[in-house]
Write an enzyme that holds these catalytic residues in place. Structure first.
Site, PDB file in Angstrom:
ATOM      1  N   HIS A 121       0.819  -1.192  -0.033  1.00 51.97           N
ATOM      2  CA  HIS A 121      -0.149   0.020   0.040  1.00 51.97           C
ATOM      3  C   HIS A 121       0.930   1.398  -0.001  1.00 51.97           C
ATOM      4  CE1 HIS A 121      -3.573   2.450   1.468  1.00 51.97           C
ATOM      5  NE2 HIS A 121      -2.458   3.179   1.832  1.00 51.97           N
ATOM      6  N   GLU A 122       1.973   1.216   0.871  1.00 50.51           N
ATOM      7  CA  GLU A 122       2.499   2.589   0.957  1.00 50.51           C
ATOM      8  C   GLU A 122       3.578   2.533  -0.220  1.00 50.51           C
ATOM      9  OE1 GLU A 122       1.732   4.653   3.179  1.00 50.51           O
ATOM     10  OE2 GLU A 122       0.671   3.244   4.671  1.00 50.51           O
ATOM     11  N   HIS A 157       1.695   4.620  -3.013  1.00 52.87           N
ATOM     12  CA  HIS A 157       1.838   6.059  -2.601  1.00 52.87           C
ATOM     13  C   HIS A 157       3.304   6.332  -3.294  1.00 52.87           C
ATOM     14  CE1 HIS A 157      -1.830   7.080  -0.248  1.00 52.87           C
ATOM     15  NE2 HIS A 157      -1.011   6.171   0.915  1.00 52.87           N
ATOM     16  N   HIS A 179       3.085   6.507  -6.891  1.00 55.74           N
ATOM     17  CA  HIS A 179       2.297   7.712  -7.124  1.00 55.74           C
ATOM     18  C   HIS A 179       3.184   9.021  -7.364  1.00 55.74           C
ATOM     19  CE1 HIS A 179      -2.057   9.745  -6.614  1.00 55.74           C
ATOM     20  NE2 HIS A 179      -1.563   9.856  -8.015  1.00 55.74           N
TER      21      HIS A 179
HETATM   22 ZN   LIG Z   1      -2.625   5.251   2.228  1.00 58.32          ZN
END
Ligand SMILES: [Zn+2]
Length: 736
Positions: free
Chosen positions: A524-525, A528, A531
């Site tokens: 998940h991280e 980021h 992104h």
């Molecule tokens: Zn998050």
């Protein structure tokens, strides 16, 4: 991050995206928003700063390879306060120069000039972020407490600069606007909108009233948070050793330590927080104690007396409504959703109400399963809210049993990191090369750095910093942050991104084995970070986030953890090297839909309540009555409460960024489920190259340079389909 400052660089680039572990992500919500609770305080611009600045390393330009990197090896806490003061003074001077420019306002001399302002403070705030999250200590917290209100006041000074706003408005409404590129037009709009939405268009008495409302709201919201805290600290249940039945050993030990800390040696403290309440209700065999702990927890802020929050809620809602009206909106929710992906309260409500029906139906099934177990045990009870977690755990063990120790043996931290690099290579064309120790400065020996390049061209993309292990002074959980965002308008600046977590370092030479939840959070991280790294925007402000959209990219990346190439090559046993057995993978997949009735319903009850509070006329509202009547009208099952009852709903009453915005988690979940189905159905599955190109181009690289709804349509050819979420959670599809 405070919504008030989304277009201002200094706060933008310094803002951390903070994701707490446990899967759920609260983006920046806790750490940010100093403006929300700050008392304005006079700016101090000491004349001695010029002297201090000359040899303050925190103010220095970043030098060296890769477009310059932070001097993490020369961080002196003593320099922080003067550096902040110098950075703020410099940015205010830059802003004043823009506002006082005698030339007519243009995109170049106003908007681009604003994008260029505040570089020094940006750099200082990067170090601030490291001290705040990775290297905290009491000295830093003293500085933080002193400087947070002054930073808030500094930001207010900028948004309330009338001459500056007039120039921004002139560009926004002028003839030049139509001649700009689409991303430049969006930049102008984002900046204009952030000023206008925050009172810059008001004049005279309205402007004064607006400021007075904000000040009062900041005070009320701070009191709200402190009241919840007081009731968390004020209601501790102490147990003796005869009352521990069912509790795991690790929980018992933590409870003993918590009791000792409070001067109750030899007892066991169940504190009034989620991290204590949740496991206690899951495991304790003592039903009467479960009820007591449950009642304490869900009564926080609702106990009468000086810490009761009901009157504060009523006043907060009235003031938010009045302020929205001043700005020309019929409700706070309309003001809040306008620049988010949902755009209107109605669209957010429609989504929530559709999922609500299926979710409540699932609760009834879950309760029936649990009642059957209780009856078989001859427990002689009807499932009550303090029984839900306890019997759900019995169902879980009977049906979905996953042995977490067995699973861990296939989850090695180093192999998972290599798996993420593999995914990034396949989807993003990124390659990761470790830099030798000392190649760039780091703030702790644990931190490792990789250079990111494009595999096809060899071009430099940026650097990725990883700070994996727990240490004293490091905040808990896991998060991603950006030290520098991508931009090109003033020459290309490449990305410096980081991931941070709190694993326990193993013995030398031994692999670090982590849990399934932690592996999911790691992906998940990393989502980021990807992104940040894939950004191709021209201007700093276009890297900013949209509340109900920024968790989507990271949630989506979690899905690659269970793809075949990752399972076969990276989820391998730490001794034998054998891939994780199919049967274990199957159980992980089945467990995903376990207890979805409970978790979706408790969340949605809060999200629906949030939106109702912020769309009604709040005059004369009694929150206690309103909550009860609204839940009855919704058909809330008796067996569980809202995840956050109104008097303790800090997301929406301790600050504003999640107010009329708590729905955002579900919104991002719909996008995630729908985008995942696109990959599942693509010819090349999760590694389909054509779809991967669209993913990167439309959903990652553009950041906020394109309206998120348009960006999603460009990826998918249509809007996201709610039914994908229903399938994902194992809910029946509603008839239409
Ligand atoms: Zn998050």
């Amino acid at each position: 991050m405070s919504p008030k400052i989304t277009s201002l660089r200094s706060s933008l680039l310094a803002a951390l995206i903070l994701c707490l572990a446990l899967g759920a992500c609260d983006t920046g919500e806790k750490a940010a928003d100093p403006a929300g609770s700050a008392e304005p305080e006079a700016m101090h611009q000491g004349i001695e700063q010029g002297q201090a600045a000359a040899d303050n390393g925190l103010l220095a330009e970043w030098t060296g390879l890769y477009g310059g990197v932070p001097a993490f090896d020369r961080m002196e806490l003593g320099g922080l306060k003067p550096a902040l003061e110098a950075g703020m003074a410099e940015q205010l001077a830059e802003i004043d120069a823009i506002a006082a420019d005698p030339a007519p306002p243009t995109f170049a001399n106003t908007i681009e000039a604003l994008e260029r302002a505040g570089r020094t403070l940006d750099r200082v705030m990067t170090y601030w972020g490291i001290w705040s999250s990775n290297l905290s200590n009491p000295e830093f917290r003293d500085i933080q407490q002193e400087m947070a209100p002054r930073l808030a006041d500094f930001r207010t000074k900028i948004t309330q600069n009338a001459a500056l706003f007039e120039r921004i408005r002139a560009v926004y409404e002028g003839d030049e606007m139509a001649t700009l590129r689409p991303d430049q037009q969006r930049l102008v709009w984002l900046i204009y909108d952030s000023f206008a939405r925050n009172g810059a268009t008001l004049e005279g008495a309205a402007k004064e009233r607006y400021a007075a409302i904000n000040q009062r709201l900041a005070e009320l919201q701070t009191r709200f948070a402190n009241n919840v805290l007081a009731d968390e600290e004020g209601y501790v249940v102490y147990l003796d050793e005869t009352q521990l039945a069912g509790l795991p050993e690790s929980f018992v030990q933590a409870s003993a330590a918590a009791a000792a800390e409070r001067g109750h040696d030899g007892q066991y403290a169940i504190t009034n927080t989620r991290s204590s309440m949740d496991p206690f209700l899951t495991f304790s065999d003592e039903r009467a104690l479960r009820e007591q702990v449950w009642r304490n927890y869900y009564a926080r802020g609702d106990n009468g007396g000086e810490h009761d929050n009901n009157a504060l809620i009523a006043e907060i809602l009235v003031l938010r409504d009045e302020r929205s009206e001043l700005l020309g909106y019929d409700s706070f929710a309309r003001w809040q959703t306008e620049n988010r992906m949902a755009k209107t309260p109605e669209r957010a409500l429609e989504l929530m109400e559709t999922v609500w029906q299926a979710s409540v139906a699932r609760v009834h099934e879950e309760v029936a399963d649990m009642q059957a177990i209780a009856d078989a045990d001859e427990a002689g009870l009807t499932i009550a809210p303090w029984d839900y977690r306890y019997y759900a755990e019995k169902v879980r063990r009977a049906r979905y049993a996953l042995d977490s120790d067995e699973l861990k043996q296939y989850l090695q931290l180093d192999m998972l990191r290599e798996a993420m690099f593999f995914v990034a290579g396949e989807l993003f064309d990124f390659g990761f090369t470790p830099l030798p120790a000392g190649a760039v400065p780091v703030f702790h020996p644990d931190v490792k750095v990789w250079e990111v390049t494009r595999n096809s061209s060899g071009d430099h993309v940026g650097l990725w910093y990883l700070d994996p292990f727990a240490r004293q002074g490091k905040r808990s959980g896991a998060w991603a942050s950006g030290y520098r965002g991508h931009e090109t308008f003033d020459g290309e600046r490449t990305v410096l991104a980081s991931n941070n977590s709190n694993f326990i370092a193993g013995a030398a030479g031994e692999p670090v084995l982590i849990s399934w939840d932690d592996a999911t959070t790691l992906f998940h991280e990393f989502g980021h970070a990807l992104h940040y790294l894939s950004s191709n925007v021209a201007y700093p402000t276009l890297n900013s986030g949209v509340r109900d959209y920024t968790e989507f990219q990271s949630q989506l990346l979690e899905r690659w953890l269970l793809t075949d190439p990752v399972i076969d090559n990276y989820l391998v046993h730490y001794r034998s090297g054998e891939p994780i057995p199919d049967e274990l993978v199957a159980r992980i997949k089945t467990a995903k839909t376990f207890n979805q009735g409970f978790s979706t319903t408790e969340y949605l009850a809060s999200a629906l309540m949030d939106m109702r509070y912020h769309t009604i006329d709040p005059a004369g509202l009694d929150p206690d009555v309103f909550e009860r009547e609204t839940l009855a009208e919704l058909g809330m099952p008796d067996e569980l409460p809202m995840r956050h009852r109104s008097p303790q709903f800090g997301h929406i009453f301790s600050g504003e960024s999640y107010a009329a915005g708590y729905y955002g988690y579900l919104w991002a979940d719909v996008l995630t489920a729908d985008a995942a189905e696109a990959f599942a159905a693509a010819p090349g599955g999760y590694y389909d190259q054509e779809l991967a190109h669209k993913l990167v181009a439309h959903l990652f690289a553009v950041r906020n340079a394109v309206d998120p709804a348009e960006a999603y349509r460009a990826f998918r050819g249509r809007d996201a389909d709610l039914e994908a979420l229903m399938r994902d959670r194992g809910f029946p599809i509603p008839e239409r």
